[in-house]
Design a protein around this motif. Sequence first.
Motif, PDB file in Angstrom:
ATOM      1  N   HIS A 104      -6.437  -8.687  20.940  1.00  0.00           N
ATOM      2  CA  HIS A 104      -5.856  -9.616  20.639  1.00  0.00           C
ATOM      3  C   HIS A 104      -6.138 -10.391  19.582  1.00  0.00           C
ATOM      4  CE1 HIS A 104      -3.679 -13.333  21.733  1.00  0.00           C
ATOM      5  NE2 HIS A 104      -4.715 -14.338  21.562  1.00  0.00           N
ATOM      6  N   LYS A 105      -7.512 -10.435  19.024  1.00  0.00           N
ATOM      7  CA  LYS A 105      -7.751 -11.258  17.924  1.00  0.00           C
ATOM      8  C   LYS A 105      -7.093 -10.609  16.738  1.00  0.00           C
ATOM      9  CE  LYS A 105     -10.422 -13.560  15.310  1.00  0.00           C
ATOM     10  NZ  LYS A 105     -11.451 -14.319  14.785  1.00  0.00           N
ATOM     11  N   ARG A 106      -7.156  -9.386  16.876  1.00  0.00           N
ATOM     12  CA  ARG A 106      -6.440  -8.628  15.843  1.00  0.00           C
ATOM     13  C   ARG A 106      -5.004  -8.914  15.474  1.00  0.00           C
ATOM     14  NH1 ARG A 106      -9.252  -3.328  14.653  1.00  0.00           N
ATOM     15  NH2 ARG A 106      -7.691  -2.560  13.203  1.00  0.00           N
ATOM     16  N   GLN A 126       2.347  -2.949  12.350  1.00  0.00           N
ATOM     17  CA  GLN A 126       1.934  -2.094  11.164  1.00  0.00           C
ATOM     18  C   GLN A 126       0.594  -2.518  10.391  1.00  0.00           C
ATOM     19  OE1 GLN A 126       6.303  -0.688   9.620  1.00  0.00           O
ATOM     20  NE2 GLN A 126       4.995  -1.802   8.258  1.00  0.00           N
ATOM     21  N   LEU A 127       0.660  -3.925  10.461  1.00  0.00           N
ATOM     22  CA  LEU A 127      -0.477  -4.784   9.903  1.00  0.00           C
ATOM     23  C   LEU A 127      -1.636  -4.209  10.852  1.00  0.00           C
ATOM     24  CD1 LEU A 127      -0.349  -7.846   8.147  1.00  0.00           C
ATOM     25  CD2 LEU A 127      -2.373  -6.954   9.210  1.00  0.00           C
ATOM     26  N   MET A 128      -1.450  -4.200  12.026  1.00  0.00           N
ATOM     27  CA  MET A 128      -2.723  -4.214  12.758  1.00  0.00           C
ATOM     28  C   MET A 128      -3.226  -2.776  12.843  1.00  0.00           C
ATOM     29  SD  MET A 128      -1.285  -5.937  16.189  1.00  0.00           S
ATOM     30  CE  MET A 128      -2.849  -5.935  17.111  1.00  0.00           C
ATOM     31  N   SER A 281      -5.761  -3.553   5.936  1.00  0.00           N
ATOM     32  CA  SER A 281      -7.095  -3.919   5.492  1.00  0.00           C
ATOM     33  C   SER A 281      -7.812  -4.229   6.941  1.00  0.00           C
ATOM     34  CB  SER A 281      -6.966  -5.322   4.995  1.00  0.00           C
ATOM     35  OG  SER A 281      -5.802  -5.616   4.419  1.00  0.00           O
ATOM     36  N   SER A 282      -8.855  -4.189   6.718  1.00  0.00           N
ATOM     37  CA  SER A 282      -9.721  -4.304   7.986  1.00  0.00           C
ATOM     38  C   SER A 282      -9.484  -5.729   8.425  1.00  0.00           C
ATOM     39  CB  SER A 282     -10.989  -3.859   7.907  1.00  0.00           C
ATOM     40  OG  SER A 282     -11.008  -2.975   7.312  1.00  0.00           O
ATOM     41  N   PHE A 283      -9.900  -6.063   9.799  1.00  0.00           N
ATOM     42  CA  PHE A 283      -9.859  -7.598  10.045  1.00  0.00           C
ATOM     43  C   PHE A 283     -11.173  -7.904  10.559  1.00  0.00           C
ATOM     44  CE2 PHE A 283      -5.767  -5.816  10.427  1.00  0.00           C
ATOM     45  CZ  PHE A 283      -4.894  -7.060   9.811  1.00  0.00           C
TER      46      PHE A 283
END
Length: 312
Positions: A104-106, A126-128, A281-283
């Motif tokens: 969820h945070k992601r 996609q970003l995730m 990118s990593s989160f």
Amino acid sequence: MREEEEPSWFARFDEDLPAPDELMPLSQSLITRDLAAAFDIPTTHGGGGPLSGGADGAGGAGGQEMNGGASSAAGSSGGNGGGNGEEPARTLKRPRLVWTPQLHKRFVDAVAHLGIKNAVPKTIMQLMSVDGLTRENVASHLQKYRLYLKRMQGLGNGGGGGGGSHSSGSGTDAATEHLFATGPSPFLPPGRGPAVADPYTPYAAMPSHPAAHHHHHHPQQIGHFHHPAARPLGHYGAGPGGGFDHGFLSRAVASGAPVGPPGMHHRMVGGGAAMGMMAPSSFAEELELGSRGGGGGGGRRELTLFPTSGEH
DNA sequence: CGGGAAATAT
DNA sequence: AATATTTCCC
């Protein structure tokens, strides 16, 4: 007077982002193969044991999961049996996606980065870069997320009525507000106040990520899934009293064939041409659990995933 | 086709 | 009851 509260709201993205630790596990969670499918839920990933958290084995804890095995109808081979006539295929669907706090945070992070403007299921998904995540999943969650924000913004009145003890407070975090108010990702200059001048951000189409051009050494394999065979585990640990939580892998989603031959089904679209893959990118992942315990001293009242239900 | 909202099922 | 999944509509 509160003008600038969280200057590093998304600023942390720039720094915290580099957290492949969590990202990797996600893809890694693909388990070795049938090992998982064949057995049952070895999600306990052997690697890190310390975070097992509590809900591991719980087989029964959650209790509401049905494995698939029923791909029978689904079909692949045609064999549909035919019929049942009612809705057998419906109930037997793939396992429910477990939106773990991290996941969820992601999701929130992604939305934050994109900005409510681009916070569309497709982009978020996609970003995730989360494998298996489908647009539907994100879309559904997005609704919830929006609702959650709306709840705070719109209605913060607790009061009402009378009563009394409701303290309202808009505990809305500035971030929440900003989230909706802020456009795409207007990275604020370091050391400089948020000079949000124009309401519109000069964004043409796909948001380019600054971190995109850094080191390209990570073979992020997004778009290709291996064996999507995972099953949601229990839930978070309980809280009262105990207070342990943290750390679980979030990998869910399965495909139609639970224990079957390598019948991989592809999902997602390839797309096409207008799809400019952005660098995943990593989160940053942080587990913020307000473990309350007693008292603690803090003053944090909120947080439970989404307070979808403030009160009955 | 994509996104959003509602309905439904677990 | 809450949440996620699925479906329909725009």
